[in-house]
Scaffold this motif. Sequence first.
Motif, short mmCIF file in Angstrom:
data_model
loop_
_atom_site.label_atom_id
_atom_site.label_comp_id
_atom_site.label_asym_id
_atom_site.label_seq_id
_atom_site.Cartn_x
_atom_site.Cartn_y
_atom_site.Cartn_z
N GLU A 210 1.71 11.56 18.01
CA GLU A 210 2.88 10.86 18.53
C GLU A 210 3.53 11.65 19.65
O GLU A 210 3.98 11.09 20.66
CB GLU A 210 3.87 10.60 17.40
CG GLU A 210 5.07 9.75 17.82
CD GLU A 210 6.02 9.46 16.68
OE1 GLU A 210 7.15 8.99 16.96
OE2 GLU A 210 5.66 9.69 15.51
N THR A 211 3.58 12.98 19.47
CA THR A 211 4.14 13.84 20.51
C THR A 211 3.32 13.73 21.78
O THR A 211 3.87 13.64 22.89
CB THR A 211 4.18 15.31 20.04
OG1 THR A 211 5.01 15.41 18.88
CG2 THR A 211 4.72 16.21 21.12
N SER A 212 2.00 13.72 21.64
CA SER A 212 1.13 13.61 22.81
C SER A 212 1.34 12.30 23.55
O SER A 212 1.38 12.26 24.78
CB SER A 212 -0.33 13.74 22.37
OG SER A 212 -0.58 15.02 21.83
N SER A 213 1.49 11.22 22.79
CA SER A 213 1.74 9.92 23.41
C SER A 213 3.05 9.92 24.18
O SER A 213 3.15 9.39 25.29
CB SER A 213 1.76 8.82 22.34
OG SER A 213 0.50 8.69 21.72
N ALA A 214 4.08 10.55 23.59
CA ALA A 214 5.39 10.60 24.25
C ALA A 214 5.33 11.44 25.52
O ALA A 214 5.97 11.09 26.53
CB ALA A 214 6.42 11.17 23.28
#
Length: 307
Positions: A210-214
């Motif tokens: 999720e962090t990578s997507s953000a």
Amino acid sequence: MSSSSESTVIALGAIHYDTIAHGAEAIRPETSTPARFHAKPGGVATNVARNLAKLGVQTKLIGTVGDDAPAQLLKAQLSDEGIKLFTVDRSGFSTGQYLALHDPDGSLKAACVDDRILSEAPVDLFADIVDRLAAISDNRTIWFLDANLPTQMLEALASQIQTGMLMANAVSNAKSQRLTALLSRLDCLFLNRGEAAALTGLPISTDPDETSSALAEAGLKSFVLTDGPASITVSNKGLITRLAPAKTDVTDVTGAGDALTAASLAAISKGHALEEAVTFGLKAATLTLASTGAFAESLSWETLVDF
């Protein structure tokens, strides 16, 4: 040794005089603790430049120092290590200094920094130097910024640098946000979970996916996301790779992230893709964790190849 086919790295950021104290026992508040002291060059851009020079990469370092004794010591040592220095001397300011207290297990107990010489600098402090170097750079030149540079200076430099690859290190949770306006301009950002949380507004406990997507939604093309001893996330234009750090006995955590950044940049300068480059970065970080201070004396490109 570097060859003419390899690209030059130009690093811009902090040039500090670091004092590192290693407690013989756990650091105690409100009293003295027996310790060993080490004084060395520091600052993210400086740490990266020193490691790059050890790895045989043609390296230029742009920064500012005061008109004091630490400035002269730093200039002499960094030049002797093979770094081409471009410094602006600021009269009336102390050279940046960093003081760290480490417990016997190598963990950081507390740290202080005096970086007013850079944090209070005018936005165009390095503009003339960058113009001169940009005029002789090419598309393979790697420009590296550290977020110790003030926000407006970072934005101005990103606009000024039009040739070559532009990469950065987020430095700290608080300073990482200085990079917000230029995320889409960066070819790669090196950061940790705390810095990613600060940039995205997500909790630090957020799942790495999720962090990578953000981070991608924030504009980053590519990034290297570290998480202490946990797996590293490498995102290269949307392609995610996970890499596991080697287990090692920790002497000092200082500079491990900078060593990872430097060796990754060195590998990129030698033609390696980002995912493979970071494997060299992990090896350099392992060597640094087993050393005192921000610099592993045993570091060389041959050492990483044979690691």
